[in-house]
Write an enzyme that holds these catalytic residues in place. Structure first.
Site, PDB file in Angstrom:
ATOM      1  N   GLU A   1      43.196  43.169  29.211  1.00 58.84           N
ATOM      2  CA  GLU A   1      44.372  42.646  29.354  1.00 58.84           C
ATOM      3  C   GLU A   1      45.141  43.883  28.190  1.00 58.84           C
ATOM      4  O   GLU A   1      46.140  43.874  28.841  1.00 58.84           O
ATOM      5  CB  GLU A   1      44.647  41.878  28.545  1.00 58.84           C
ATOM      6  CG  GLU A   1      44.529  40.361  30.248  1.00 58.84           C
ATOM      7  CD  GLU A   1      43.581  39.444  30.010  1.00 58.84           C
ATOM      8  OE1 GLU A   1      42.179  40.378  28.940  1.00 58.84           O
ATOM      9  OE2 GLU A   1      43.041  38.744  30.909  1.00 58.84           O
TER      10      GLU A   1
ATOM     11  N   ALA B   1      43.059  38.724  37.274  1.00 60.81           N
ATOM     12  CA  ALA B   1      43.796  38.477  37.765  1.00 60.81           C
ATOM     13  C   ALA B   1      45.031  39.375  38.634  1.00 60.81           C
ATOM     14  O   ALA B   1      44.130  40.747  38.070  1.00 60.81           O
ATOM     15  CB  ALA B   1      45.454  38.003  36.078  1.00 60.81           C
TER      16      ALA B   1
ATOM     17  N   GLU C   1      38.646  34.036  32.302  1.00 67.62           N
ATOM     18  CA  GLU C   1      39.568  33.053  32.507  1.00 67.62           C
ATOM     19  C   GLU C   1      38.541  31.390  32.730  1.00 67.62           C
ATOM     20  O   GLU C   1      38.354  30.145  32.260  1.00 67.62           O
ATOM     21  CB  GLU C   1      40.852  33.296  32.269  1.00 67.62           C
ATOM     22  CG  GLU C   1      41.213  33.542  30.407  1.00 67.62           C
ATOM     23  CD  GLU C   1      42.649  34.310  30.941  1.00 67.62           C
ATOM     24  OE1 GLU C   1      42.316  34.974  31.896  1.00 67.62           O
ATOM     25  OE2 GLU C   1      43.074  34.214  30.173  1.00 67.62           O
TER      26      GLU C   1
ATOM     27  N   GLY D   1      41.347  36.917  34.246  1.00 66.28           N
ATOM     28  CA  GLY D   1      41.487  36.666  34.132  1.00 66.28           C
ATOM     29  C   GLY D   1      39.818  35.621  35.391  1.00 66.28           C
ATOM     30  O   GLY D   1      39.973  34.160  34.841  1.00 66.28           O
TER      31      GLY D   1
HETATM   32  N1  COA Z   1      43.463  43.642  40.400  1.00 72.10           N
HETATM   33  C1  COA Z   1      43.591  44.053  41.962  1.00 72.10           C
HETATM   34  N2  COA Z   1      42.917  44.724  42.021  1.00 72.10           N
HETATM   35  C2  COA Z   1      41.642  45.054  41.198  1.00 72.10           C
HETATM   36  C3  COA Z   1      41.880  44.701  39.959  1.00 72.10           C
HETATM   37  C4  COA Z   1      42.301  43.304  39.890  1.00 72.10           C
HETATM   38  N3  COA Z   1      42.113  42.796  38.572  1.00 72.10           N
HETATM   39  N4  COA Z   1      39.851  45.334  39.684  1.00 72.10           N
HETATM   40  C5  COA Z   1      39.394  45.470  41.085  1.00 72.10           C
HETATM   41  N5  COA Z   1      40.189  45.830  41.913  1.00 72.10           N
HETATM   42  C6  COA Z   1      41.084  46.576  42.835  1.00 72.10           C
HETATM   43  C7  COA Z   1      40.834  47.818  42.679  1.00 72.10           C
HETATM   44  O1  COA Z   1      42.146  48.246  42.796  1.00 72.10           O
HETATM   45  C8  COA Z   1      40.242  48.670  43.718  1.00 72.10           C
HETATM   46  O2  COA Z   1      41.003  48.990  45.272  1.00 72.10           O
HETATM   47  P1  COA Z   1      40.570  49.738  46.001  1.00 72.10           P
HETATM   48  O3  COA Z   1      39.688  50.025  46.874  1.00 72.10           O
HETATM   49  O4  COA Z   1      42.612  49.262  47.443  1.00 72.10           O
HETATM   50  O5  COA Z   1      41.363  50.292  45.480  1.00 72.10           O
HETATM   51  C9  COA Z   1      38.867  47.715  44.189  1.00 72.10           C
HETATM   52  O6  COA Z   1      39.312  46.287  43.629  1.00 72.10           O
HETATM   53  C10 COA Z   1      37.326  48.602  43.487  1.00 72.10           C
HETATM   54  O7  COA Z   1      38.006  48.156  42.403  1.00 72.10           O
HETATM   55  P2  COA Z   1      37.610  49.819  41.902  1.00 72.10           P
HETATM   56  O8  COA Z   1      38.020  49.638  40.375  1.00 72.10           O
HETATM   57  O9  COA Z   1      37.902  50.509  42.169  1.00 72.10           O
HETATM   58  O10 COA Z   1      36.207  49.361  41.279  1.00 72.10           O
HETATM   59  P3  COA Z   1      35.149  50.311  40.408  1.00 72.10           P
HETATM   60  O11 COA Z   1      33.951  49.565  40.520  1.00 72.10           O
HETATM   61  O12 COA Z   1      35.217  51.904  39.823  1.00 72.10           O
HETATM   62  O13 COA Z   1      35.219  49.226  38.352  1.00 72.10           O
HETATM   63  C11 COA Z   1      36.443  47.902  37.350  1.00 72.10           C
HETATM   64  C12 COA Z   1      35.414  48.000  38.739  1.00 72.10           C
HETATM   65  C13 COA Z   1      35.875  45.758  37.203  1.00 72.10           C
HETATM   66  C14 COA Z   1      35.109  48.151  36.311  1.00 72.10           C
HETATM   67  C15 COA Z   1      37.515  47.872  37.238  1.00 72.10           C
HETATM   68  O14 COA Z   1      37.577  48.154  38.862  1.00 72.10           O
HETATM   69  C16 COA Z   1      38.473  47.564  36.706  1.00 72.10           C
HETATM   70  O15 COA Z   1      38.588  47.686  35.586  1.00 72.10           O
HETATM   71  N6  COA Z   1      39.214  46.432  36.950  1.00 72.10           N
HETATM   72  C17 COA Z   1      40.676  45.581  36.382  1.00 72.10           C
HETATM   73  C18 COA Z   1      39.876  44.381  35.790  1.00 72.10           C
HETATM   74  C19 COA Z   1      40.771  44.084  34.780  1.00 72.10           C
HETATM   75  O16 COA Z   1      41.469  44.956  33.890  1.00 72.10           O
HETATM   76  N7  COA Z   1      41.324  43.244  35.120  1.00 72.10           N
HETATM   77  C20 COA Z   1      42.165  42.118  34.018  1.00 72.10           C
HETATM   78  C21 COA Z   1      43.524  41.897  34.492  1.00 72.10           C
HETATM   79  S1  COA Z   1      44.565  40.678  34.053  1.00 72.10           S
END
Ligand code: COA
Length: 260
Positions: A134, A66, A114, A111
Site C-alpha cells: 500500500e 483492494a 489481509e 487486502g
Molecule cells: N486493484 C485493481 N485492479 C488490479 C489490482 C488491484 N489491486 N491488481 C491487479 N489489477 C488489475 C490490473 O489493473 C489489470 O487490469 P487490466 O487488464 O484491466 O489493465 C489486471 O488486474 C492484471 O494485472 P497486471 O498488473 O496487468 O498483471 P501483472 O502480472 O503485470 O502484475 C501485480 C501483477 C500483482 C504485480 C500487479 O497487478 C500489481 O502490482 N497489483 C497491485 C498490487 C497492490 O498494490 N495491491 C494493494 C492494493 S491496496
C-alpha cells in the site's frame, strides 16, 4: 448477467469459496467484499459445512489487493467506510466458528494478504508472493494488515513489509510465520484438500473451542484467557464428541464425531 464475484462449491463437509475476478487478479471491490461476507455468513450457519477453504480464481492470484480503481476516487469518509467494510469481513472470517484455510495460489498482496491473515491456516504454493504494498500507492493497509501482521509475524517483519512495500516469496513468508505450509504449486489443491478433510472430520465443537479460545486469548490478558480456556474445556465434557473421542482411543478405533 455478470458472474458472481464469489463462487461456492461443496465437497462433502468442505466448502470452497473462490474469489472470482480473475481478469482483475481477484481485486476486492465493495461488491466482492459484500459477497464474501454473505458467503461466510452462510457457511457459518450451515451445519453441513465443517471446514472452509478460501482461494482465488485463475492461475495468477489469490487476491492482488483492494480494488485500486475503485479506491482511487474515494473521499476521506468513503475511504474510512471502505476500510470498515473490509475490516468487518476480516473479523467475520477470523471469528468463524469453523476452521478457514486460505489456499494462496498466487499473489496475496495488500487486502489479499489481509484476507489470508484473517483465515485460521494459510497454505501457499511455492510460486506465491505476499506483501503489503500500500505504501507504493501513498496508502496504508486498511483491512487489518498493520494489526494482524503484527500479531502473526512481530514488529520487525511488519514494519519491513509495510514500510518497504516489497513482496516476499512463499518460503520467506513461512520463515516469518505468515504462512503455515508451502507446497509445490502442482500439489496445492491436493495438499489443501487433505488438510481440509482432516479438519472436516475433527470434532466440530472442539475445533470451535480452540478457535474461540485462541481468538479471545490473543486479545486479552493471560489470566482472562486462561479462564476462558477453562470454561471451554469444561464445556467439552458435555459433548457426545468428547465421550466418543476418549472411548474410541481406549477401544483403539477411529472416532466418528457428530458435532453434538
Ligand atoms: N486493484 C485493481 N485492479 C488490479 C489490482 C488491484 N489491486 N491488481 C491487479 N489489477 C488489475 C490490473 O489493473 C489489470 O487490469 P487490466 O487488464 O484491466 O489493465 C489486471 O488486474 C492484471 O494485472 P497486471 O498488473 O496487468 O498483471 P501483472 O502480472 O503485470 O502484475 C501485480 C501483477 C500483482 C504485480 C500487479 O497487478 C500489481 O502490482 N497489483 C497491485 C498490487 C497492490 O498494490 N495491491 C494493494 C492494493 S491496496
Amino acid at each position: 448477467m455478470t458472474e458472481s464475484p464469489v463462487l461456492t462449491a461443496d465437497d462433502g463437509a468442505v466448502r470452497t469459496l473462490t474469489v472470482n475476478r480473475p481478469d482483475k487478479l481477484n481485486a476486492l471491490n465493495a461488491a466482492t467484499l459484500d459477497a464474501l461476507l454473505a458467503a461466510f455468513d452462510a457457511a457459518a450457519a450451515d451445519p453441513a459445512v465443517r471446514a472452509v477453504v478460501l482461494t482465488g480464481a485463475g492461475p495468477k492470484a489469490f487476491v492482488a489487493g483492494a480494488d485500486i480503481a475503485e479506491m482511487a476516487g474515494l473521499s476521506a469518509s468513503e475511504g474510512r467506510d471502505f476500510s470498515l467494510r473490509g475490516q468487518r469481513l476480516m473479523r467475520r472470517i477470523e471469528t468463524m466458528p469453523k476452521p478457514v484455510i486460505a489456499k494462496i495460489n498466487g499473489f496475496a498482496l495488500g487486502g489479499g494478504l489481509e484476507l489470508a491473515m484473517a483465515c485460521h491456516l494459510r497454505i501457499a504454493a511455492d510460486s506465491a508472493k505476499v506483501g503489503q504494498p500500500e505504501i507504493n500507492l501513498g496508502l496504508i493497509p486498511g483491512f487489518g494488515g498493520t494489526q494482524r501482521l503484527l500479531r502473526l509475524a512481530g514488529r520487525a517483519a511488519t514494519l519491513e513489509l509495510c514500510l518497504l512495500g516489497a513482496p516476499i516469496d512463499a518460503a520467506r513468508a513461512q520463515q516469518l510465520g505468515i504462512v503455515n505450509r508451502v507446497v509445490a504449486a502442482a500439489g496445492l489443491d491436493a495438499e489443501t484438500a487433505k488438510l481440509a478433510a482432516q479438519l472436516a472430520a475433527s470434532a466440530p465443537l472442539a475445533l470451535r473451542g480452540i478457535l474461540d479460545s485462541v481468538t479471545v486469548g490473543g486479545e486479552c490478558a493471560i489470566g482472562e484467557g486462561l479462564q476462558y480456556e477453562t470454561a471451554q474445556f469444561g464445556l467439552m465434557f458435555a459433548t457426545d464428541d468428547m465421550r466418543e473421542g476418549t472411548r474410541a482411543f481406549l477401544e483403539r478405533r477411529k472416532p466418528a464425531f457428530t458435532g453434538r
